[in-house]
Design an enzyme around this catalytic site. Structure first.
Site, PDB file in Angstrom:
ATOM      1  N   GLU A 457      -5.508   5.570 -19.524  1.00 38.27           N
ATOM      2  CA  GLU A 457      -6.652   6.043 -21.015  1.00 38.27           C
ATOM      3  C   GLU A 457      -7.635   7.609 -20.360  1.00 38.27           C
ATOM      4  OE1 GLU A 457      -4.797   6.011 -23.008  1.00 38.27           O
ATOM      5  OE2 GLU A 457      -4.370   4.394 -23.818  1.00 38.27           O
ATOM      6  N   GLY A 458      -7.556   8.699 -19.360  1.00 35.92           N
ATOM      7  CA  GLY A 458      -8.707   9.412 -18.704  1.00 35.92           C
ATOM      8  C   GLY A 458      -8.979   8.738 -17.113  1.00 35.92           C
TER       9      GLY A 458
END
Length: 798
Positions: A457-458
């Site tokens: 997620e990043g």
């Protein structure tokens, strides 16, 4: 003469500043031209990311004068009766089924009956409304369920959280057509479909907007019809969780229309589609092996796979809006699921490390009383307290209807990093008990799996250095976004008016923050605003946060002014500004938690430690920013004076405070229970964690007996040798028979706690060359990119 000259000068200056038409002609329009030149070039994907989500409490923190009464007035997030029942019922039952050692060592997957239980009980449909057959739970309930499962099994937690985070259900709810919702959402809620979402590929990781995967609009055959309008899609993805077992693939790709079948535009932008995985041409099913984790994760690909237009999320209206969809929905994974798993790991570390430190004895002293171990316990306890506060407040914001894009990046980064710190400290405390894997090791798999949450997620490096402040500076600042929109307005007259209005507001805003920063620095922050009803024990913290908010807003403005477009490349300066904003948010959540919990006095050591640690971190971030700020000869010194006119005054939490935090973790009590609330506590007496809890209870009771024995030895009444000491102690009635039995029980439990698993020399796995190991047929030549697994029919024995 001089007086007249001064009055004339003031009059001219007043007209230039206060008469809008004159001000625009002389000042604003000239600055607008300069601003357009220095404005960072923002790509379409960056713009859509900036437009995504909402601004919430982060906007107050950017203002330089946060309204604490507004924050404290937000209702305390609470679970409904139905949600509490689900946690106490199906979630508890699921946790009882899970054996992470068996799952990760022998099965490399959840057992079939566990998969079925998850599907049958609606775990995949927590975020799906009841009208579609889902549970319709709040974000807080989603967080609580994932946190509880994660404290038992990382494999199960990931398997449950992914369908409830960024994926087909979330995207369908917000952007799907009614036909798509009515068809897929009931099937997803009941587990009839297992979803995954494919975004990341070999050439597009953190820069997901540059995906090379593409679709070409064309006519093709579908369900016997030879002339269906659709797309031929080619892609290669990896790291896709649930991919190997998914029945429904969410896919991101760039759509092109070279023949103009949909209109004049050729490049239509990033588009999302839902594709059944049994569609001809899809390659899916192989697995990655992320750090000995057993959750399903793997690659998938397709070449010229034909799909009809109806499979685009949102139908034809959704073409080209894929990136915007993703950015608006990303908050679920960042702000709920990953903070929940990390907090679950930290709570597990806190619960077990405190107990182990009281039970484990070295040099005739529980190791938790050694100052070095106290230091680690204090970090675990303080970090866990702040993490849980941020987790709950952020989930509560989502339940209020917010989509906090900047805050979601803050909690994703800082809670996963603090979770990593907590597990690392717990491993240090446990020593050999932590590093020897086996059925009785309750920490080892968490330690192995922590980098997964750091990466997804990043990636955390990207999130800290580019996203938190980079996105926050534009989204949360009260004037920057207005100035950017004015500068990009093609209507020059309208742009002039809008820019002038924003610019004047910005100037007043910056001057106000500069004055407040200096004033608060000279007074030590004690004149800064703070709510009056929070209690004297925390009143000063609100004042200090107000002081730092003003200083942050000032430095953010100066950084944007001085660095302009180059701030995108000054990642370490951006990271430090992001750290300050993050600490302000985490402290806000921690103070709100204390108030929402009715200010329990027993929690004060945890509160003080976490806030003081964050204030010191903020000071260090300010210091690093000013040390490396361009123009150090004068500008940086001036800024340092405005922020720290009397020098740096914050220190890390004291040893005495750390001792108090460790002390409350070493014994059963309300504060320890509140700190670790929500994790799974096994009921079976033979479970390792239950044995540890029994040993802790026994250690507290038996300590008085051991104290009497030591005093008797020191007085010379009884010998020091173990057997002779006990015999003499009984004879001289230093201890009673019941106390002797208690000591025997303590010795038994202590040994069970400190012992680690051991295995036969071959770890219970017979060599593949033995005849008994030939019951399973394997490929003679495995695929080039594969690996040959040990025969899973041969179970590991402890």
């Amino acid at each position: 003469m001089i007086t007249s000259l001064l009055l004339t000068l003031l009059l001219v200056l007043g007209v230039a500043l206060l008469v809008p038409q004159v001000r625009r002609a002389l000042i604003s329009n000239r600055l607008l031209k300069v601003f357009r030149k220095i404005l960072p070039q923002i790509s379409q994907t960056e713009q859509e990311a900036l437009d995504a989500g909402t601004v919430w409490w982060d906007g107050d923190l950017f203002s330089g004068k946060p309204d604490w009464n507004k924050l404290l007035a937000y209702p305390k997030p609470k679970l409904s009766t139905e949600e509490k029942a689900f946690l106490a019922g199906p979630t508890e039952e699921l946790c009882e089924m899970l054996d992470e050692w068996h799952i990760t060592r022998e099965l490399n997957d959840l057992p079939p009956h566990v998969w079925q239980f998850i599907k049958d009980n609606g775990f995949f449909g927590m975020i799906i409304p009841k009208q579609y057959g889902g549970l319709g739970f709040s974000a807080l309930a989603h967080s609580e369920v994932v946190m509880k499962i994660s404290s038992r099994s990382g494999t199960a937690a990931v398997s449950v959280m992914v369908p409830n985070s960024l994926g087909p259900a979330e995207l369908l709810l917000h952007y799907g057509t009614e036909e798509q919702k009515n068809h897929y959402l009931p099937r997803l809620a009941k587990g009839l479909e297992v979803p995954c979402f494919a975004l990341t590929g070999p050439d597009a990781g953190s820069d997901a907007g540059s995906i090379p995967d593409f679709g070409i609009v064309c006519h093709g055959e579908f369900n016997g019809d030879q002339n269906v309008l659709g797309m031929r899609v080619t892609w290669e993805k990896r790291y896709i969780t649930l991919g190997p077992v998914a029945t429904l693939l969410g896919l991101a790709f760039k759509l092109h229309d070279p023949d103009g079948l949909l209109g004049d535009e050729k490049d239509l932008g990033i588009t999302l589609a839902l594709i059944p995985t049994n569609t001809p041409g899809i390659n899916i099913g192989r697995r990655h092996f992320p750090l000995d984790a057993a959750f399903q994760n793997g690659p998938n690909s397709g070449k010229d796979v034909f799909i009809p237009m109806e499979w685009i999320i949102g139908g034809r209206e959704g073409i080209g809006y894929g990136w915007r969809m993703l950015m608006n929905c990303l908050a679920a994974g960042r702000s709920i699921s990953l903070p929940a798993t990390s907090t679950g790991a930290a709570k597990l570390a806190a619960r077990t490390s405190g107990a182990y430190s009281r039970v484990r004895v070295q040099f005739k002293t529980p190791i938790g009383r050694f100052e070095g171990v106290e230091e680690a316990l204090a970090r675990i306890g303080g970090n866990t307290y702040m993490m849980d506060a941020a987790r709950v407040m952020t989930a509560g914001a989502v339940d209020l209807g917010e989509k906090p894009s900047v805050i979601s990046a803050i909690v994703k980064y800082h809670l996963t990093e603090r979770g990593r710190q907590a597990i690392n400290d717990a491993m240090d405390v446990h020593g050999g008990k932590g590093i020897c894997l086996g059925p009785s090791n309750y920490l080892g798999r968490n330690y192995q799996h922590i980098p997964v949450s750091i990466t997804v997620e990043g990636a955390n490096i990207l999130t800290r250095n580019m996203i938190i402040f980079g996105q926050g500076a534009i989204r949360c600042h009260p004037y920057v976004l207005k100035e950017i929109r004015a500068a990009n307005n093609s209507n020059l007259a309208r742009a002039s008016v809008e820019f002038d209005h924003a610019l004047m507001g910005h100037i007043v805003f910056s001057m106000g923050n500069g004055i407040r920063s200096l004033l608060h620095g000279l007074t030590g922050g004690y004149l800064a605003s703070a709510p009056g009803s929070v209690g004297p024990e925390v009143h000063g913290y609100y004042s200090q946060l107000t002081r730092f908010s003003a200083a942050f807003a000032l430095l953010a403005d100066i950084s944007l002014l001085v660095l302009g477009a180059s701030l995108k490349r000054k990642e370490r300066l951006s990271a430090r500004l992001g750290d300050i904003l993050s600490m302000l948010y985490l402290c806000s959540a921690t103070l709100k938690r204390f108030k929402d919990d009715d200010r329990p006095a027993a929690d004060l050591p945890l509160l003080h430690w976490s806030i003081q640690d964050a204030l010191y971190r903020m000071q260090q971030a300010f210091d690093g920013l000013l040390d490396n700020f361009p123009g150090r000869a004068f500008g940086a010194r001036l800024l340092r004076f405005l922020v720290f006119p009397l020098g740096k005054s914050f220190s890390p939490p004291s040893d005495e405070l750390g001792h108090k935090v460790a002390k409350l973790m070493l014994a059963p009590g309300e504060a320890r229970d509140r700190l670790t609330a929500g994790i799974y506590m096994p009921a079976s007496a033979d479970e390792p964690m239950n044995v540890l809890e029994q040993a802790l209870q026994c250690a507290v009771v038996s300590e008085a007996v051991e104290t009497k024995l030591r005093a008797a030895v020191k007085a010379g009444r009884i010998p020091a040798q173990r057997d002779e000491k006990i015999t003499a102690a009984l004879k001289q009635r230093v201890i009673t028979t019941n106390e002797l039995e208690l000591m025997g029980k303590m010795d038994h439990l202590r040994r069970r706690v400190i012992m680690v698993d051991d295995f036969p020399p071959d770890f219970g796995l017979r060599l593949r060359t033995e005849p008994e190991a030939t019951t399973v047929t394997h490929n003679v030549e495995p695929p080039e990119t594969g690996f040959t697994a040990i025969d899973s029919n041969k179970s590991t024995q402890a």
